[in-house]
Design a protein around this motif. Structure first.
Motif, PDB file in Angstrom:
ATOM      1  N   LEU A   1      54.061   5.127  12.547  1.00  0.00           N
ATOM      2  CA  LEU A   1      53.060   4.865  13.586  1.00  0.00           C
ATOM      3  C   LEU A   1      52.213   3.646  13.237  1.00  0.00           C
ATOM      4  CD1 LEU A   1      51.908   8.534  14.314  1.00  0.00           C
ATOM      5  CD2 LEU A   1      53.528   7.130  15.618  1.00  0.00           C
ATOM      6  N   ALA A   2      51.838   3.528  11.957  1.00  0.00           N
ATOM      7  CA  ALA A   2      51.061   2.362  11.526  1.00  0.00           C
ATOM      8  C   ALA A   2      51.859   1.078  11.710  1.00  0.00           C
ATOM      9  CB  ALA A   2      50.644   2.531  10.065  1.00  0.00           C
ATOM     10  N   GLY A   3      53.163   1.146  11.442  1.00  0.00           N
ATOM     11  CA  GLY A   3      54.006  -0.030  11.639  1.00  0.00           C
ATOM     12  C   GLY A   3      54.060  -0.457  13.094  1.00  0.00           C
ATOM     13  N   MET A   4      54.122   0.518  13.999  1.00  0.00           N
ATOM     14  CA  MET A   4      54.147   0.195  15.424  1.00  0.00           C
ATOM     15  C   MET A   4      52.841  -0.459  15.866  1.00  0.00           C
ATOM     16  SD  MET A   4      56.016   3.634  16.886  1.00  0.00           S
ATOM     17  CE  MET A   4      55.915   3.070  18.580  1.00  0.00           C
ATOM     18  N   VAL A   5      51.719   0.052  15.359  1.00  0.00           N
ATOM     19  CA  VAL A   5      50.422  -0.536  15.696  1.00  0.00           C
ATOM     20  C   VAL A   5      50.332  -1.962  15.155  1.00  0.00           C
ATOM     21  CG1 VAL A   5      47.933  -0.360  15.326  1.00  0.00           C
ATOM     22  CG2 VAL A   5      49.264   1.695  15.818  1.00  0.00           C
ATOM     23  N   THR A   6      50.820  -2.164  13.934  1.00  0.00           N
ATOM     24  CA  THR A   6      50.784  -3.495  13.323  1.00  0.00           C
ATOM     25  C   THR A   6      51.626  -4.488  14.117  1.00  0.00           C
ATOM     26  OG1 THR A   6      50.496  -2.510  11.132  1.00  0.00           O
ATOM     27  CG2 THR A   6      51.225  -4.800  11.222  1.00  0.00           C
ATOM     28  N   VAL A   7      52.818  -4.078  14.506  1.00  0.00           N
ATOM     29  CA  VAL A   7      53.691  -4.957  15.287  1.00  0.00           C
ATOM     30  C   VAL A   7      53.054  -5.280  16.637  1.00  0.00           C
ATOM     31  CG1 VAL A   7      55.908  -5.097  16.474  1.00  0.00           C
ATOM     32  CG2 VAL A   7      55.801  -4.207  14.146  1.00  0.00           C
TER      33      VAL A   7
ATOM     34  N   HIS B   1      49.818  -5.441  17.379  1.00  0.00           N
ATOM     35  CA  HIS B   1      48.720  -6.389  17.201  1.00  0.00           C
ATOM     36  C   HIS B   1      49.240  -7.792  16.855  1.00  0.00           C
ATOM     37  CE1 HIS B   1      45.135  -3.939  17.658  1.00  0.00           C
ATOM     38  NE2 HIS B   1      45.707  -2.971  16.965  1.00  0.00           N
ATOM     39  N   SER B   2      50.256  -7.874  16.013  1.00  0.00           N
ATOM     40  CA  SER B   2      50.795  -9.180  15.651  1.00  0.00           C
ATOM     41  C   SER B   2      51.459  -9.846  16.853  1.00  0.00           C
ATOM     42  CB  SER B   2      51.791  -9.035  14.501  1.00  0.00           C
ATOM     43  OG  SER B   2      52.893  -8.236  14.876  1.00  0.00           O
ATOM     44  N   THR B   3      52.106  -9.040  17.714  1.00  0.00           N
ATOM     45  CA  THR B   3      52.732  -9.602  18.917  1.00  0.00           C
ATOM     46  C   THR B   3      51.682 -10.164  19.863  1.00  0.00           C
ATOM     47  OG1 THR B   3      54.544  -8.004  18.750  1.00  0.00           O
ATOM     48  CG2 THR B   3      54.249  -9.110  20.866  1.00  0.00           C
ATOM     49  N   VAL B   4      50.595  -9.431  20.069  1.00  0.00           N
ATOM     50  CA  VAL B   4      49.523  -9.901  20.946  1.00  0.00           C
ATOM     51  C   VAL B   4      48.910 -11.186  20.387  1.00  0.00           C
ATOM     52  CG1 VAL B   4      47.237  -9.346  21.855  1.00  0.00           C
ATOM     53  CG2 VAL B   4      49.023  -7.606  21.849  1.00  0.00           C
ATOM     54  N   CYS B   5      48.781 -11.259  19.061  1.00  0.00           N
ATOM     55  CA  CYS B   5      48.221 -12.463  18.426  1.00  0.00           C
ATOM     56  C   CYS B   5      49.172 -13.643  18.574  1.00  0.00           C
ATOM     57  CB  CYS B   5      47.937 -12.171  16.961  1.00  0.00           C
ATOM     58  SG  CYS B   5      47.373 -13.598  16.007  1.00  0.00           S
ATOM     59  N   TYR B   6      50.442 -13.419  18.301  1.00  0.00           N
ATOM     60  CA  TYR B   6      51.411 -14.507  18.328  1.00  0.00           C
ATOM     61  C   TYR B   6      51.631 -15.040  19.736  1.00  0.00           C
ATOM     62  CZ  TYR B   6      53.291 -15.186  13.643  1.00  0.00           C
ATOM     63  OH  TYR B   6      53.458 -15.565  12.347  1.00  0.00           O
ATOM     64  N   ILE B   7      51.553 -14.190  20.734  1.00  0.00           N
ATOM     65  CA  ILE B   7      51.803 -14.658  22.096  1.00  0.00           C
ATOM     66  C   ILE B   7      50.715 -15.634  22.529  1.00  0.00           C
ATOM     67  CG2 ILE B   7      50.530 -12.878  23.356  1.00  0.00           C
ATOM     68  CD1 ILE B   7      54.023 -14.194  24.273  1.00  0.00           C
ATOM     69  N   ILE B   8      49.484 -15.447  22.043  1.00  0.00           N
ATOM     70  CA  ILE B   8      48.404 -16.384  22.349  1.00  0.00           C
ATOM     71  C   ILE B   8      48.663 -17.722  21.666  1.00  0.00           C
ATOM     72  CG2 ILE B   8      45.950 -16.830  22.111  1.00  0.00           C
ATOM     73  CD1 ILE B   8      46.670 -14.725  24.200  1.00  0.00           C
TER      74      ILE B   8
ATOM     75  N   GLY C   1      57.483 -10.645   6.936  1.00  0.00           N
ATOM     76  CA  GLY C   1      57.120  -9.465   7.713  1.00  0.00           C
ATOM     77  C   GLY C   1      57.322  -8.174   6.957  1.00  0.00           C
ATOM     78  N   SER C   2      57.236  -8.213   5.646  1.00  0.00           N
ATOM     79  CA  SER C   2      57.428  -7.014   4.837  1.00  0.00           C
ATOM     80  C   SER C   2      56.333  -5.993   5.135  1.00  0.00           C
ATOM     81  CB  SER C   2      57.390  -7.364   3.345  1.00  0.00           C
ATOM     82  OG  SER C   2      58.386  -8.313   3.029  1.00  0.00           O
ATOM     83  N   GLY C   3      56.748  -4.739   5.275  1.00  0.00           N
ATOM     84  CA  GLY C   3      55.799  -3.663   5.507  1.00  0.00           C
ATOM     85  C   GLY C   3      55.500  -3.384   6.959  1.00  0.00           C
ATOM     86  N   ARG C   4      55.903  -4.258   7.868  1.00  0.00           N
ATOM     87  CA  ARG C   4      55.623  -4.032   9.283  1.00  0.00           C
ATOM     88  C   ARG C   4      56.694  -3.205   9.974  1.00  0.00           C
ATOM     89  NH1 ARG C   4      54.455  -9.551  12.187  1.00  0.00           N
ATOM     90  NH2 ARG C   4      56.238 -10.195  10.942  1.00  0.00           N
ATOM     91  N   GLY C   5      57.834  -3.036   9.321  1.00  0.00           N
ATOM     92  CA  GLY C   5      58.893  -2.231   9.901  1.00  0.00           C
ATOM     93  C   GLY C   5      59.889  -2.992  10.746  1.00  0.00           C
ATOM     94  N   VAL C   6      59.725  -4.321  10.816  1.00  0.00           N
ATOM     95  CA  VAL C   6      60.639  -5.115  11.648  1.00  0.00           C
ATOM     96  C   VAL C   6      62.069  -5.018  11.112  1.00  0.00           C
ATOM     97  CG1 VAL C   6      61.159  -7.420  12.509  1.00  0.00           C
ATOM     98  CG2 VAL C   6      58.785  -6.682  12.285  1.00  0.00           C
ATOM     99  N   MET C   7      62.213  -5.111   9.783  1.00  0.00           N
ATOM    100  CA  MET C   7      63.540  -5.052   9.186  1.00  0.00           C
ATOM    101  C   MET C   7      64.179  -3.672   9.349  1.00  0.00           C
ATOM    102  SD  MET C   7      64.163  -8.051   8.234  1.00  0.00           S
ATOM    103  CE  MET C   7      63.354  -9.598   7.778  1.00  0.00           C
ATOM    104  N   ILE C   8      63.357  -2.642   9.398  1.00  0.00           N
ATOM    105  CA  ILE C   8      63.890  -1.297   9.643  1.00  0.00           C
ATOM    106  C   ILE C   8      64.541  -1.231  11.012  1.00  0.00           C
ATOM    107  CG2 ILE C   8      63.253   1.126   9.986  1.00  0.00           C
ATOM    108  CD1 ILE C   8      61.146   0.830   7.870  1.00  0.00           C
ATOM    109  N   VAL C   9      63.871  -1.797  12.000  1.00  0.00           N
ATOM    110  CA  VAL C   9      64.410  -1.792  13.358  1.00  0.00           C
ATOM    111  C   VAL C   9      65.669  -2.650  13.444  1.00  0.00           C
ATOM    112  CG1 VAL C   9      63.934  -2.365  15.763  1.00  0.00           C
ATOM    113  CG2 VAL C   9      62.131  -1.373  14.333  1.00  0.00           C
TER     114      VAL C   9
END
Length: 308
Positions: free
Chosen positions: A96-102, A104-111, A280-288
């Motif tokens: 769940l924390a990984g999903m929240v992190t992704v 927030h990072s997506t919202v930041c990067y899109i700006i 992106g270590s720890g955010r779960g991107v590589m897991i997906v």
């Protein structure tokens, strides 16, 4: 906890058609704005070439082991981020924390991508709008970008005070603050809606939707562009900037190591942070990403290729 393969439970899950689809998806994550913008700045601020020592050590001893774990874990579970961690009830919150992190990072990067798009559109103008002070958004303190450093030095020398020079603003900075952002003088004065930036934001979100709504069926094609284009741009920028006046001085100050910086703990902290941030270590991107691999896929060499 059962250690049997879960592939039979998720037979409908999509798979990468080619092994290189997975490799390019990893490269697309690693080669991004964090390396194009943030890494050169940190390298310059933290000892030039000396910064590469703690950075390389961070990649070897932190990033690669974590990436191997995430990739193997995702490939084993063959599920998304939250469901993968559900297999270990004690660590459900990690998913769940990984999903929240992704998120927030997506919202930041899109700006940030909106700003990049704005500059890309403006770069088609001739002359470039941030190179002169003859625009409606410029102030009386504006100095043309090409003469900014010289003007500031002369102003400081003549008046004998740095505060007089600090009032001068380069045309590039005024373009950023007064035209792109149209920033106000405080939070109590929010200003008006930036219609052009809002339009770019809408276009980018629509583009992201079309890249993902078919799953990896479409994403596997998009990553070949998103992974290779930044590399091509880096090569073009390096070649072009190397031909400019003073390029040798810039390369010297950028790469010549200042070994005394290694005695500062913040340099090592910045190196470790940048290494983890860029991959992106720890955010779960590589897991997906790895969950779309076949269960017996040999991912180890792809991890090494992507991290280095």
């Amino acid at each position: 906890m059962s250690l049997k393969p879960v592939e039979a439970e998720t037979t409908q899950r999509q798979k990468w058609k080619r092994s290189f689809d997975f490799l390019f998806s990893m490269i697309g994550v690693v080669v991004g704005l964090g390396n194009l913008w943030r890494f050169p700045y940190l390298c310059f601020e933290n000892g030039g070439g000396a910064f590469l020592i703690p950075y390389t050590l961070s990649v070897v001893f932190i990033v690669i082991p974590v990436t191997i774990f995430e990739t193997s874990f995702g490939q084993y579970c063959q599920q998304g981020l939250s469901k993968s961690w559900n297999r270990i009830p004690l660590f459900k919150g990690v998913g769940l924390a990984g999903m929240v992190t992704v998120f927030h990072s997506t919202v930041c990067y899109i700006i940030i991508l909106v700003w990049v798009t704005r500059y890309l559109v403006s770069s088609c103008e001739n002359p470039l709008p941030w190179t002169s002070c003859n625009n409606t958004w410029n102030t009386k303190n504006c100095v043309e970008f090409s003469h900014f450093n010289l003007t500031v030095r002369n102003q400081t020398y003549q008046n004998g005070a740095f505060q007089n020079a600090s009032a001068r603003k380069s045309s590039a900075e005024e373009f950023w603050r007064n035209e792109v952002l149209q920033s106000s003088n405080g939070i109590e004065n929010p200003g008006s809606l930036r219609t052009d930036l809002a339009l770019y934001l809408l276009v980018l979100w629509v583009a992201i939707y079309f890249c993902t709504f078919k799953g990896i069926k479409w994403s596997s094609k998009v990553v070949y562009v998103t992974a290779t284009l930044p590399v091509i741009l880096i090569v073009v920028i390096v070649i072009h900037t190397s031909t400019l006046d003073g390029a040798s001085d810039g390369i010297y100050f950028y790469l010549v190591p200042d070994m005394t910086k290694l005695a500062k703990p913040e340099v090592w902290l910045n190196a470790a942070t940048q290494a983890v941030f860029s991959v992106g270590s720890g955010r779960g991107v590589m897991i997906v990403m790895s969950s779309f691999n076949k269960y017996d896929h040999n991912f180890f060499r792809f991890v090494l290729n992507a991290c280095f």
